[in-house]
Design a protein around this motif. Structure first.
Motif, mmCIF file in Angstrom:
data_model
loop_
_atom_site.group_PDB
_atom_site.id
_atom_site.type_symbol
_atom_site.label_atom_id
_atom_site.label_comp_id
_atom_site.label_asym_id
_atom_site.label_seq_id
_atom_site.Cartn_x
_atom_site.Cartn_y
_atom_site.Cartn_z
ATOM 1 N N LEU A 159 0.722 -1.179 0.240
ATOM 2 C CA LEU A 159 -0.141 0.140 0.076
ATOM 3 C C LEU A 159 0.722 1.400 0.022
ATOM 4 O O LEU A 159 0.397 2.387 -0.327
ATOM 5 N N ASN A 160 1.984 1.209 0.400
ATOM 6 C CA ASN A 160 3.084 2.363 0.358
ATOM 7 C C ASN A 160 3.283 2.732 -1.058
ATOM 8 O O ASN A 160 3.823 3.823 -1.054
ATOM 9 N N LYS A 161 3.196 1.809 -2.022
ATOM 10 C CA LYS A 161 3.219 2.086 -3.268
ATOM 11 C C LYS A 161 2.156 2.483 -4.272
ATOM 12 O O LYS A 161 2.104 2.686 -5.239
ATOM 13 N N ALA A 162 0.921 2.373 -3.405
ATOM 14 C CA ALA A 162 -0.339 2.398 -4.298
ATOM 15 C C ALA A 162 -0.607 3.698 -3.969
ATOM 16 O O ALA A 162 -0.472 4.689 -3.408
ATOM 17 N N LYS A 163 -1.624 4.217 -5.056
ATOM 18 C CA LYS A 163 -2.388 5.494 -4.726
ATOM 19 C C LYS A 163 -3.759 4.924 -4.584
ATOM 20 O O LYS A 163 -4.372 4.172 -5.255
ATOM 21 N N LEU A 164 -4.587 5.811 -3.711
ATOM 22 C CA LEU A 164 -5.665 5.351 -3.088
ATOM 23 C C LEU A 164 -6.949 6.504 -3.283
ATOM 24 O O LEU A 164 -6.367 7.648 -3.331
ATOM 25 N N LYS A 165 -8.021 6.210 -3.643
ATOM 26 C CA LYS A 165 -9.203 7.069 -3.781
ATOM 27 C C LYS A 165 -10.499 6.083 -3.416
ATOM 28 O O LYS A 165 -10.621 4.989 -3.654
ATOM 29 N N GLU A 166 -11.367 6.807 -3.221
ATOM 30 C CA GLU A 166 -12.930 6.345 -3.066
ATOM 31 C C GLU A 166 -13.601 6.573 -4.272
ATOM 32 O O GLU A 166 -13.750 7.705 -4.880
ATOM 33 N N LYS A 167 -14.357 5.433 -4.960
ATOM 34 C CA LYS A 167 -15.223 5.609 -5.921
ATOM 35 C C LYS A 167 -16.400 4.777 -5.580
ATOM 36 O O LYS A 167 -16.269 3.607 -5.555
ATOM 37 N N LEU A 207 -1.964 0.180 -8.219
ATOM 38 C CA LEU A 207 -0.857 -0.432 -8.057
ATOM 39 C C LEU A 207 0.152 -0.129 -9.270
ATOM 40 O O LEU A 207 -0.319 -0.546 -10.441
ATOM 41 N N PRO A 208 1.424 -0.024 -9.389
ATOM 42 C CA PRO A 208 2.480 0.064 -10.382
ATOM 43 C C PRO A 208 2.517 -1.432 -10.767
ATOM 44 O O PRO A 208 2.463 -2.524 -9.920
ATOM 45 N N PRO A 209 2.816 -1.916 -11.977
ATOM 46 C CA PRO A 209 2.938 -3.236 -12.324
ATOM 47 C C PRO A 209 4.022 -3.981 -11.622
ATOM 48 O O PRO A 209 5.315 -3.170 -11.348
ATOM 49 N N GLY A 210 3.965 -5.090 -11.129
ATOM 50 C CA GLY A 210 4.824 -5.834 -10.526
ATOM 51 C C GLY A 210 5.337 -5.236 -9.083
ATOM 52 O O GLY A 210 6.270 -5.610 -8.677
ATOM 53 N N SER A 211 4.262 -4.463 -8.621
ATOM 54 C CA SER A 211 4.846 -3.888 -7.053
ATOM 55 C C SER A 211 4.361 -4.814 -5.919
ATOM 56 O O SER A 211 4.806 -4.559 -4.857
ATOM 57 N N VAL A 212 3.744 -5.959 -6.121
ATOM 58 C CA VAL A 212 3.405 -6.720 -5.106
ATOM 59 C C VAL A 212 4.163 -8.168 -5.044
ATOM 60 O O VAL A 212 4.031 -9.078 -6.258
ATOM 61 N N SER A 213 4.889 -8.472 -4.051
ATOM 62 C CA SER A 213 5.702 -9.589 -4.190
ATOM 63 C C SER A 213 4.852 -10.642 -3.830
ATOM 64 O O SER A 213 3.877 -10.565 -3.212
ATOM 65 N N THR A 246 -4.180 -0.776 -12.351
ATOM 66 C CA THR A 246 -3.117 -0.560 -12.800
ATOM 67 C C THR A 246 -2.649 0.655 -13.785
ATOM 68 O O THR A 246 -3.192 0.468 -14.763
ATOM 69 N N GLY A 247 -2.052 1.774 -13.432
ATOM 70 C CA GLY A 247 -1.892 2.912 -14.372
ATOM 71 C C GLY A 247 -3.162 3.318 -14.684
ATOM 72 O O GLY A 247 -3.121 3.495 -15.889
ATOM 73 N N ASP A 248 -4.078 3.580 -13.865
ATOM 74 C CA ASP A 248 -5.602 4.172 -14.278
ATOM 75 C C ASP A 248 -6.311 2.997 -15.279
ATOM 76 O O ASP A 248 -7.392 3.483 -15.708
ATOM 77 N N GLN A 249 -5.811 1.749 -15.370
ATOM 78 C CA GLN A 249 -6.711 0.800 -15.947
ATOM 79 C C GLN A 249 -7.173 -0.184 -15.343
ATOM 80 O O GLN A 249 -6.460 -0.608 -14.124
#
Length: 443
Positions: free
Chosen positions: A239-247, A255-261, A289-292
């Motif tokens: 989550l430290n690498k993610a962008k969060l919003k409510e919808k 999440l950026p691609p490949g950011s979750v181990s 992922t990148g707005d997709q």
């Protein structure tokens, strides 16, 4: 010088030949004029005497002020920084000037408090030195008493009693509803964020009090950006690498691609559940992922959303991080244990723990807990000896209350302890559910 050639007789004869000179004014008029001049002379002398003493008094007062002023110019008080930050009061200065100029028949040889305050406003930053004023009168006390009124005392936060400092290495307890009510009245709210242990075997939820408005997702994002979990022996999560919003009532995790181990992927439902559903804010997470739409996980495959309502609960144990900080961790927050089938089964686990995985029991082995429920009230009977109102028993109470909360209890009555209170808990009446867990100050 030549002697006069006139004899006395000749001079007498010459004087007799001179015309007579007479004052044509009457006796009354001459007397009146003489009397008026005498009155003018007396008034002039009286006026002169009236201004002699005030003039001398003013001169003496000015001399005394000149003697005492250097002491105030070099006086210093580091506990009153507001003195040199506050602009000078012109009204006070004008009043002081008027007092200096006003004549006084009996000047006191001491410095007025107003003068001290004005001079200290001019320059309070020099080292302190005492100056004795001249004169028979007793010298005025130092100007420290009026300075004390300017001291600014920063009050302690009302949550200081239930929160340990980040670097202290002490236990971080949950919060009572009474404490939360005080914080909410001050405009604060609770945010819980899940971090992982150093081996990524379980998640540790940490609660914070935050200010400001905005969505819950916004507040979580702010905590992720300001709190450094490494300082208390915990590890950041994806989550430290993610962008969060409510919808549309859900939280969106971009999440950026490949950011979750792969290790984080095993804890993914728990990280999301304890962060977004623990305080009953969200029940569903949408991935991007990148707005997709969607995210492709290495083991779980592509996913666009996840239900996070069933990822908390179980018995509570104590975890001590490498920094010495102690946290409560649910059994369901781990990758190796799950929730017990009933509250009684969970209470039985409290005295066992998972010592190989560093989850230690919060309840001593010689303590037996028995639960019975009536509606939303759960009564827990404690059987055992040696309980004291100390930190060890406080940890046991927190683990017990948090476990009961995980199984639907809204209040808990703890009996047979031979104690009237343990920590902040009054045992003579039911205890309401606790709020949050592992509270910590953001630094």
């Amino acid at each position: 010088m030549e002697s006069s050639k006139w004899t006395e007789e000749e001079i007498q004869k010459q004087l007799e030949k001179m015309p007579s000179v007479k004052d044509k004014r009457s006796r009354e008029l001459i007397f009146h004029e003489i009397e008026g001049r005498l009155e003018e002379s007396k008034l002039s002398k009286k006026t002169t005497r009236t201004w002699i003493m005030p003039g001398l008094a003013t001169a003496c007062l000015l001399a005394i002020i000149l003697l005492l002023v250097p002491g105030t110019f070099i006086k210093n008080d580091v506990s009153a920084p507001s003195l040199h930050e506050k602009p000078k009061n012109n009204t006070l200065v004008r009043k002081e000037k008027d007092e200096v100029k006003e004549p006084s028949p009996a000047p006191e040889p001491k410095q007025s408090k107003k003068t001290v305050r004005v001079e200290e406003q001019k320059k309070p930053a020099a080292p302190e030195r005492s100056v004795k004023p001249s004169g028979p009168a007793k010298p005025e006390p130092t100007a420290d008493p009026p300075v004390q009124r300017y001291k600014v005392k920063v009050p302690e936060p009302s949550t200081a009693s239930i929160m340990a400092a980040v670097e202290s290495g002490k236990y971080h307890p949950p919060m009572t509803k009474t404490d939360l009510a005080e914080q909410m009245s001050a405009g604060k709210s609770v945010v819980t964020v899940a971090y992982s242990d150093e081996q990524a075997q379980f998640v540790v939820p940490v609660s914070f009090l935050v200010n400001g408005k905005g969505t819950y997702a916004d507040k979580v994002q702010n905590v992720l950006g300001s709190f450094k979990p490494e300082r208390v022996g915990l590890q950041p999560t994806m989550l430290n690498k993610a962008k969060l919003k409510e919808k549309e009532g859900a939280v969106v995790v971009d999440l950026p691609p490949g950011s979750v181990s792969s290790a984080e992927e095993a804890l993914l439902p728990k990280i999301l559940g304890y962060t977004f559903a623990y305080n009953h804010e969200y029940s569903n997470v949408k991935f991007m992922t990148g707005d997709q739409p969607g995210y492709k996980f290495s083991n779980l495959g592509p996913k666009e959303e996840m239900d996070i309502t069933k990822n908390s609960g179980g018995a509570n144990f104590l975890y001590t991080s490498p920094s010495g900080d102690e946290f409560l961790v649910d059994s369901n927050a781990t990758s190796f244990a799950g929730s017990a089938g009933s509250m009684q089964a969970a209470l039985d686990e409290l005295s066992k723990g998972y010592k190989d995985q560093k989850l230690m029991p919060a309840v001593p082995e010689d303590i037996k807990l028995t639960a019975s429920s009536s509606g939303a009230l759960t009564t827990i009977r404690v059987e055992g000896n040696g309980l004291k109102n100390d930190e060890k028993t406080r940890k046991m109470m927190d683990a017990l209350l948090m476990t009961a909360k995980n199984y639907g209890s809204q209040s808990v009555s703890v009996t047979n302890t031979n104690l009237e209170a343990i920590g902040p808990y009054d045992l003579e009446q039911p205890i309401d559910n606790l709020v949050g867990v592992n509270f910590m100050v953001v630094k």
